[in-house]
Design a protein around this motif. Structure first.
Motif, PDB file in Angstrom:
ATOM      1  N   ASP A 117      -2.909  -3.258  20.620  1.00  0.00           N
ATOM      2  CA  ASP A 117      -3.455  -3.292  19.281  1.00  0.00           C
ATOM      3  C   ASP A 117      -2.451  -4.395  18.520  1.00  0.00           C
ATOM      4  O   ASP A 117      -1.331  -4.538  18.940  1.00  0.00           O
ATOM      5  N   ASN A 119      -1.476  -5.090  14.177  1.00  0.00           N
ATOM      6  CA  ASN A 119      -1.274  -4.452  13.035  1.00  0.00           C
ATOM      7  C   ASN A 119      -0.468  -5.257  11.979  1.00  0.00           C
ATOM      8  O   ASN A 119       0.619  -5.911  12.394  1.00  0.00           O
ATOM      9  N   ARG A 121       1.650  -4.582   8.761  1.00  0.00           N
ATOM     10  CA  ARG A 121       2.296  -3.297   7.915  1.00  0.00           C
ATOM     11  C   ARG A 121       2.808  -3.980   6.578  1.00  0.00           C
ATOM     12  O   ARG A 121       3.500  -5.005   6.607  1.00  0.00           O
ATOM     13  N   GLY A 140      -4.989  -3.139  10.844  1.00  0.00           N
ATOM     14  CA  GLY A 140      -5.393  -4.165  11.983  1.00  0.00           C
ATOM     15  C   GLY A 140      -6.306  -4.020  12.943  1.00  0.00           C
ATOM     16  O   GLY A 140      -7.434  -3.048  12.529  1.00  0.00           O
ATOM     17  N   ASN A 168      -8.116  -0.771  12.862  1.00  0.00           N
ATOM     18  CA  ASN A 168      -7.181   0.241  12.729  1.00  0.00           C
ATOM     19  C   ASN A 168      -6.595   0.376  11.449  1.00  0.00           C
ATOM     20  O   ASN A 168      -6.345  -0.703  10.719  1.00  0.00           O
ATOM     21  N   SER A 170      -3.098   2.411   9.723  1.00  0.00           N
ATOM     22  CA  SER A 170      -1.907   3.524   9.957  1.00  0.00           C
ATOM     23  C   SER A 170      -0.896   3.857   8.846  1.00  0.00           C
ATOM     24  O   SER A 170      -0.971   3.081   7.829  1.00  0.00           O
ATOM     25  N   ARG A 188      -2.369   6.668  13.728  1.00  0.00           N
ATOM     26  CA  ARG A 188      -3.194   5.306  13.534  1.00  0.00           C
ATOM     27  C   ARG A 188      -4.674   5.916  13.616  1.00  0.00           C
ATOM     28  O   ARG A 188      -4.755   6.622  14.918  1.00  0.00           O
TER      29      ARG A 188
END
Length: 476
Positions: A117, A119, A121, A140, A168, A170, A188
């Protein structure tokens, strides 16, 4: 295990080609490792899945937890509170949801689970002004493989591991125990783009290690923030040194190897006389700025080291010693035309034969009178006036049969009534001084004329100085 090997190989490449440092402006990289839990139930799909967030924290019935190192991540701080994270994980799926409340979980046979994965943030630590707690929110995508089972078949592929892309979102939290080590947790949601892979939640927990940042001189300040990256320094001076420890960085310190004062650009003033040691001719003895830091005990303006009479005030022209008065007539030998014969001040030290003062004597008196100085706005004499008054007294004593008027005048500054009173007080002060020093009161009359009789223009400073005067006249 083949996919696990690919996962670990990919992560090794990410770490190898990244200058791995920390997770903020000082530490732009971080690496995390820990365990993960996969939950297929609370995702809003048909049974054996349930409604969104239904029994979200029911770890016993729905969470698939691999109790060993099963999640690794690498993240890069991008600036403006954003970071980019790449992670890989593996798991074993035994629980796949539930059918009603009667069966708390649907069991499957240890299906392999792998995921890669990425991501983006956003970190809230700076916003909440915390160095310990760092909440994050992220978005993501990635790719997840789950071994085929009764609820995730992909009959078209014929592959034992069904893989699909995911979108995704999270939420995470990191608690930093120290500058470099923290405990991180994250939940997530992974929405699958293919029907044969069910959407699910993945929870992770583990340690995050922040490291990196270049500190060439080892002073604890990273080079990007260090104004002097090659020399160990202090945080207060952006990494620049203060060799003598006087609170002034070396680049601004005129004496970097000697502790000094800020007012002297870091140079010392050992004797505290306001003259820095490098310019002080007497650095261990408190002195005067006008004499390059050397003392003048008698206050005559001649430094003690050059004063032939350091305890008695005298002029610089006579090496700090007072001029002699051989005949004791009050006229110094240098001004006395008859230095060995007692004379009068009015006659430059020679005996006076005139009974009444001549115009020359009166002019001499007024020459002295104009140098009588008072404290501003007062009738008190300045110290240097004492010699002048003594000279006037001496002249008046030479003419015991003559009477005099003492007149006080002011400039026009201030109220006229105040100036009138001030002129009277000053004229009386001169008369009182002369009486106190042996002149008969009957011989003296004092008048104050205020600002009425100027001898110069009050429009200029020089004119006002001329108008502030005392005059002595022969009373006929």
């Amino acid at each position: 295990m083949k996919n696990l090997s690919r996962l670990l190989f990919t992560l090794v490449l990410v770490v190898s080609f990244s200058n791995v440092n920390a997770q903020n402006e000082d530490h732009p990289w971080a690496i995390g490792f820990g365990i993960n839990a996969v939950d297929f139930f609370p995702v809003g799909e048909s049974a054996p899945q349930g409604e969104y967030f239904d029994e979200f924290f029911n770890a016993k019935d729905h969470w698939n937890i691999l109790p060993s190192l099963s999640n690794i991540s690498v993240s890069k701080y991008m600036g403006e509170n954003f970071s980019l994270q790449a992670s890989g994980s593996m798991n074993k799926i035994e629980k796949y949801g539930q059918f009603g409340n009667a069966v708390p979980n649907v069991r499957v046979a240890d299906l392999n689970y792998y995921a890669l994965d990425a991501n983006v943030r956003y970190h809230f630590a700076e916003l909440i002004k915390s160095k310990k707690i760092d909440p994050t929110v992220g978005v993501g995508g990635g790719y997840t493989w789950v071994e085929e089972g009764p609820y995730n078949n992909n009959f078209a592929s014929g592959n034992n591991n069904n893989g699909a892309g995911t979108l995704n979102g999270s939420l995470g939290l990191t608690y930093w125990f120290s500058e470099n080590i923290g405990l991180s947790v994250e939940s997530r949601y992974k929405h699958a783009f293919e029907e044969y892979l069910d959407s699910h939640f993945q929870h992770t927990a583990g340690f995050t290690v922040r490291f990196g940042g270049t500190d060439t001189d080892g002073d604890g300040i990273f080079d990007k923030n260090d104004a002097c990256p090659e020399v160990p320094g202090l945080e207060a001076f952006n990494g620049c040194p203060d060799t003598d420890g006087d609170g002034i960085e070396d680049s601004k310190d005129s004496c970097p190897n000697e502790a000094g004062l800020a007012e002297f650009n870091g140079c010392p003033d050992t004797d505290g006389d306001g003259v820095v040691d490098g310019s002080d001719d007497c650095p261990t003895v408190k002195g005067l700025k006008s004499l390059n830091g050397c003392p003048d005990a008698d206050g005559d303006g001649v430094a003690d080291a050059k004063d032939k009479c350091p305890s008695v005030a005298g002029p610089a022209a006579n090496m700090g010693c007072p001029w002699p008065d051989t005949d004791g007539d009050g006229v110094l030998d240098k001004d006395d035309d008859c230095p060995k014969v007692v004379g009068t001040v009015a006659n430059k030290g020679c005996p006076e034969v005139v009974v009444q003062p001549t115009q020359k004597v009166i002019d001499q008196l007024n020459s002295y009178a104009r140098t009588i100085l008072f404290d501003s706005g007062k009738s008190n004499f300045k110290k240097q006036t004492e010699e002048v008054l003594a000279n006037i007294t001496a002249i008046l004593k030479e003419y015991p049969d003559s009477n005099f008027t003492i007149e006080g005048h002011t400039d026009s500054v201030g109220a006229k009534s105040s100036n009138q009173l001030l002129s009277e007080r000053r004229a009386n002060a001169v008369r009182d001084h002369l009486v106190a020093n042996g002149i008969s009161k009957a011989r003296l009359t004092a008048y104050g004329f205020g600002e009425d009789y100027p001898v110069d223009s009050n429009a200029t400073r020089k004119g006002r100085v001329n108008n502030r005067r005392t005059e002595i006249k022969l009373k006929k």
